[in-house]
Design a protein around this motif. Structure first.
Motif, PDB file in Angstrom:
ATOM      1  N   HIS A  33       0.985  -1.009  -0.061  1.00 15.93           N
ATOM      2  CA  HIS A  33      -0.074   0.261   0.138  1.00 15.93           C
ATOM      3  C   HIS A  33       0.679   1.957  -0.462  1.00 15.93           C
ATOM      4  O   HIS A  33       0.393   1.985  -0.673  1.00 15.93           O
ATOM      5  CB  HIS A  33      -1.302   0.090   1.631  1.00 15.93           C
ATOM      6  N   HIS A  34       2.003   1.613   0.556  1.00 16.02           N
ATOM      7  CA  HIS A  34       2.682   2.010   1.096  1.00 16.02           C
ATOM      8  C   HIS A  34       3.433   2.308  -0.466  1.00 16.02           C
ATOM      9  O   HIS A  34       4.077   1.654  -1.049  1.00 16.02           O
ATOM     10  CB  HIS A  34       3.529   2.040   1.974  1.00 16.02           C
ATOM     11  N   SER A  35       4.260   3.648  -0.299  1.00 18.70           N
ATOM     12  CA  SER A  35       5.200   3.976  -1.952  1.00 18.70           C
ATOM     13  C   SER A  35       6.366   4.878  -0.605  1.00 18.70           C
ATOM     14  O   SER A  35       7.418   4.212  -1.244  1.00 18.70           O
ATOM     15  CB  SER A  35       5.257   5.502  -1.918  1.00 18.70           C
ATOM     16  N   LYS A  36       6.589   4.952   0.414  1.00 17.44           N
ATOM     17  CA  LYS A  36       7.497   5.130   1.195  1.00 17.44           C
ATOM     18  C   LYS A  36       8.103   4.302   2.465  1.00 17.44           C
ATOM     19  O   LYS A  36       6.989   3.151   2.659  1.00 17.44           O
ATOM     20  CB  LYS A  36       7.380   6.958   1.749  1.00 17.44           C
ATOM     21  N   ALA A  37       8.715   4.481   2.737  1.00 11.03           N
ATOM     22  CA  ALA A  37       8.805   3.613   4.130  1.00 11.03           C
ATOM     23  C   ALA A  37       8.434   3.774   5.309  1.00 11.03           C
ATOM     24  O   ALA A  37       7.538   4.819   5.840  1.00 11.03           O
ATOM     25  CB  ALA A  37      10.669   4.269   4.514  1.00 11.03           C
ATOM     26  N   VAL A  38       8.072   2.592   5.709  1.00  5.27           N
ATOM     27  CA  VAL A  38       6.694   2.224   6.618  1.00  5.27           C
ATOM     28  C   VAL A  38       7.214   2.730   8.486  1.00  5.27           C
ATOM     29  O   VAL A  38       8.083   2.094   8.110  1.00  5.27           O
ATOM     30  CB  VAL A  38       6.281   1.370   7.137  1.00  5.27           C
ATOM     31  N   CYS A  39       6.753   3.540   9.014  1.00  9.12           N
ATOM     32  CA  CYS A  39       7.327   4.050  10.057  1.00  9.12           C
ATOM     33  C   CYS A  39       6.241   3.742  11.050  1.00  9.12           C
ATOM     34  O   CYS A  39       6.989   4.166  12.424  1.00  9.12           O
ATOM     35  CB  CYS A  39       7.617   6.002   9.430  1.00  9.12           C
ATOM     36  N   ALA A  40       5.139   3.473  11.378  1.00 11.72           N
ATOM     37  CA  ALA A  40       4.424   3.668  12.032  1.00 11.72           C
ATOM     38  C   ALA A  40       3.246   2.322  11.837  1.00 11.72           C
ATOM     39  O   ALA A  40       2.577   1.912  10.659  1.00 11.72           O
ATOM     40  CB  ALA A  40       3.912   4.239  12.899  1.00 11.72           C
ATOM     41  N   LEU A  41       2.703   2.075  12.585  1.00  9.50           N
ATOM     42  CA  LEU A  41       1.988   0.091  13.411  1.00  9.50           C
ATOM     43  C   LEU A  41       0.996   0.723  13.784  1.00  9.50           C
ATOM     44  O   LEU A  41       1.928   0.945  14.714  1.00  9.50           O
ATOM     45  CB  LEU A  41       2.320  -0.684  12.291  1.00  9.50           C
ATOM     46  N   ALA A  42       0.219   0.263  13.973  1.00  8.46           N
ATOM     47  CA  ALA A  42      -0.709   0.307  15.013  1.00  8.46           C
ATOM     48  C   ALA A  42      -2.186  -0.570  15.114  1.00  8.46           C
ATOM     49  O   ALA A  42      -3.068  -0.834  14.102  1.00  8.46           O
ATOM     50  CB  ALA A  42      -1.519   1.532  15.452  1.00  8.46           C
ATOM     51  N   PHE A  43      -2.951  -1.437  16.343  1.00  6.12           N
ATOM     52  CA  PHE A  43      -3.681  -2.176  16.372  1.00  6.12           C
ATOM     53  C   PHE A  43      -4.901  -1.515  16.759  1.00  6.12           C
ATOM     54  O   PHE A  43      -4.705  -1.653  18.161  1.00  6.12           O
ATOM     55  CB  PHE A  43      -3.435  -3.812  16.930  1.00  6.12           C
ATOM     56  N   ALA A  44      -6.222  -1.564  16.745  1.00  6.90           N
ATOM     57  CA  ALA A  44      -7.210  -0.596  17.220  1.00  6.90           C
ATOM     58  C   ALA A  44      -8.459  -2.078  17.649  1.00  6.90           C
ATOM     59  O   ALA A  44      -8.859  -2.646  16.733  1.00  6.90           O
ATOM     60  CB  ALA A  44      -7.651   0.207  16.485  1.00  6.90           C
ATOM     61  N   ALA A  45      -7.515  -2.663  18.880  1.00  2.00           N
ATOM     62  CA  ALA A  45      -8.488  -3.537  19.104  1.00  2.00           C
ATOM     63  C   ALA A  45      -9.801  -3.773  19.223  1.00  2.00           C
ATOM     64  O   ALA A  45     -11.293  -5.006  19.037  1.00  2.00           O
ATOM     65  CB  ALA A  45      -7.836  -4.223  20.678  1.00  2.00           C
ATOM     66  N   ALA A  46     -10.487  -2.745  20.092  1.00  2.00           N
ATOM     67  CA  ALA A  46     -11.861  -2.298  20.279  1.00  2.00           C
ATOM     68  C   ALA A  46     -13.024  -2.964  19.090  1.00  2.00           C
ATOM     69  O   ALA A  46     -13.863  -3.553  18.673  1.00  2.00           O
ATOM     70  CB  ALA A  46     -12.367  -1.558  20.603  1.00  2.00           C
ATOM     71  N   CYS A  47     -12.221  -2.627  17.610  1.00  2.00           N
ATOM     72  CA  CYS A  47     -12.947  -2.607  16.372  1.00  2.00           C
ATOM     73  C   CYS A  47     -12.182  -3.259  15.280  1.00  2.00           C
ATOM     74  O   CYS A  47     -12.731  -3.372  14.083  1.00  2.00           O
ATOM     75  CB  CYS A  47     -13.110  -0.888  15.739  1.00  2.00           C
ATOM     76  N   HIS A  48     -11.328  -3.615  15.921  1.00  2.00           N
ATOM     77  CA  HIS A  48     -10.000  -5.116  15.337  1.00  2.00           C
ATOM     78  C   HIS A  48      -9.571  -4.390  13.717  1.00  2.00           C
ATOM     79  O   HIS A  48      -9.979  -5.599  12.653  1.00  2.00           O
ATOM     80  CB  HIS A  48     -11.170  -6.191  14.942  1.00  2.00           C
ATOM     81  N   LEU A  49      -9.089  -3.397  13.506  1.00  2.00           N
ATOM     82  CA  LEU A  49      -8.194  -2.603  12.316  1.00  2.00           C
ATOM     83  C   LEU A  49      -7.020  -2.161  12.941  1.00  2.00           C
ATOM     84  O   LEU A  49      -6.320  -1.655  13.611  1.00  2.00           O
ATOM     85  CB  LEU A  49      -9.070  -1.189  12.511  1.00  2.00           C
ATOM     86  N   LEU A  50      -6.565  -2.678  11.515  1.00  2.00           N
ATOM     87  CA  LEU A  50      -4.626  -1.986  11.743  1.00  2.00           C
ATOM     88  C   LEU A  50      -4.475  -0.561  10.964  1.00  2.00           C
ATOM     89  O   LEU A  50      -6.126  -0.487  10.291  1.00  2.00           O
ATOM     90  CB  LEU A  50      -4.323  -3.138  10.990  1.00  2.00           C
ATOM     91  N   LEU A  51      -3.762  -0.489  11.703  1.00  2.00           N
ATOM     92  CA  LEU A  51      -3.387   1.543  10.898  1.00  2.00           C
ATOM     93  C   LEU A  51      -1.847   1.044  11.000  1.00  2.00           C
ATOM     94  O   LEU A  51      -1.313   0.819  11.248  1.00  2.00           O
ATOM     95  CB  LEU A  51      -3.185   2.614  12.426  1.00  2.00           C
ATOM     96  N   SER A  52      -1.350   1.912   9.442  1.00  2.00           N
ATOM     97  CA  SER A  52      -0.399   2.281   8.817  1.00  2.00           C
ATOM     98  C   SER A  52       0.106   3.437   8.434  1.00  2.00           C
ATOM     99  O   SER A  52      -0.959   4.414   8.378  1.00  2.00           O
ATOM    100  CB  SER A  52       0.209   0.759   8.194  1.00  2.00           C
ATOM    101  N   ALA A  53       1.698   4.129   8.943  1.00  2.00           N
ATOM    102  CA  ALA A  53       1.915   4.921   7.872  1.00  2.00           C
ATOM    103  C   ALA A  53       3.312   4.788   7.751  1.00  2.00           C
ATOM    104  O   ALA A  53       4.209   4.281   8.099  1.00  2.00           O
ATOM    105  CB  ALA A  53       2.244   6.405   9.056  1.00  2.00           C
ATOM    106  N   ALA A  54       3.796   5.734   6.508  1.00  2.00           N
ATOM    107  CA  ALA A  54       4.999   5.454   6.159  1.00  2.00           C
ATOM    108  C   ALA A  54       5.518   6.937   5.233  1.00  2.00           C
ATOM    109  O   ALA A  54       5.842   7.956   3.878  1.00  2.00           O
ATOM    110  CB  ALA A  54       4.530   4.385   4.790  1.00  2.00           C
ATOM    111  N   TYR A  55       5.748   7.788   6.392  1.00  2.00           N
ATOM    112  CA  TYR A  55       6.466   9.005   5.846  1.00  2.00           C
ATOM    113  C   TYR A  55       5.756   9.826   4.583  1.00  2.00           C
ATOM    114  O   TYR A  55       6.054  10.779   4.119  1.00  2.00           O
ATOM    115  CB  TYR A  55       7.336   9.362   5.717  1.00  2.00           C
TER     116      TYR A  55
END
Length: 180
Positions: free
Chosen positions: A98-120
Motif C-alpha cells: 500500500h505504501h510508497s515510502k518507508a513504513v514508520c508506524a503501525l498500530a492495532f485498534a483492538a476494540a474495532c479490530h483494525l490495523l493502521l499504518s503510516a509511511a512518511y
C-alpha cells in the motif's frame, strides 16, 4: 549480526520475542531458555520476507500468534507463528504493497479490530486484518506533513497520529473522521 531496531512480545506461546533488524529479517527469540538467556529460535530468514537491504522498523502483535512488520522497503508483512516439529517458525501470510515510502508506524485498534499504518506520507492507512492483499485500505486524511507516529486505543475506536511538523490528530477509526 545486524542491529535490531524494534521488538514485539508474544506471551501466548510461552514467551516469544520478535525483533526486526537492519538486514530485513524478523527474528524469533526464546525468552524462557534453560540458561536464562534470550536465545534465537530461528537461524535463517524465512522466505517471502522483507528485502535484505531493508530495515525492519516496526513490529506489532495482534490476534493470536499474528505479527505485522513494516520496513524501509515500503512493505507491510503479516506473519503467522507456527509450531513445527523442530520448534516455532514464522511464515509470511500476506504482503501489503500500500505504501510508497518507508513504513514508520503501525498500530492495532483492538476494540474495532483494525490495523493502521503510516509511511512518511500525509495519510494514515486503515484496514481490517481480513482485507485481501490487493484491496486498497481506507485512509485517514488531514495531515499537511508526513505522518511519523501512530497509536490506537485498545478499548475505544480512537487512534492518534503525529506528523513531522508536530501536529497531533485524534481519529475515530470507525467513521474515518478527525475528531480533534
Amino acid at each position: 549480526n545486524s542491529a535490531q531496531l524494534c521488538l514485539a512480545w508474544e506471551e501466548a506461546e510461552g514467551g516469544v520475542l520478535y525483533s526486526g533488524g537492519t538486514d530485513g529479517r524478523v527474528r524469533l527469540w526464546d525468552l524462557r531458555s534453560d540458561d536464562g538467556r534470550c536465545a534465537p529460535l530461528a537461524t535463517k530468514a524465512p522466505p517471502g520476507g522483507h528485502a535484505a537491504e531493508a530495515w525492519v522498523t516496526q513490529l506489532i502483535t495482534f490476534g493470536r500468534a499474528r505479527l505485522l512488520s513494516g520496513a524501509t522497503d515500503a512493505l507491510i508483512i503479516e506473519w503467522d507463528l507456527r509450531r513445527r516439529r523442530t520448534g516455532l517458525a514464522l511464515e509470511p501470510r500476506r504482503v501489503f504493497h500500500h505504501h510508497s515510502k518507508a513504513v514508520c508506524a503501525l498500530a492495532f485498534a483492538a476494540a474495532c479490530h483494525l490495523l493502521l499504518s503510516a509511511a512518511y506520507e500525509h495519510d494514515v492507512f486503515v484496514w481490517a486484518p481480513s482485507l485481501p492483499e490487493r484491496t486498497q485500505p481506507s485512509r485517514l486524511v488531514g495531515h499537511s506533513r508526513a505522518v511519523a507516529a501512530l497509536c490506537a486505543s485498545a478499548t475505544t475506536a480512537e487512534a492518534l497520529s503525529c506528523d513531522v511538523g508536530g501536529t497531533v490528530r485524534v481519529w475515530d477509526v470507525r467513521t474515518l473522521r478527525c475528531v480533534q
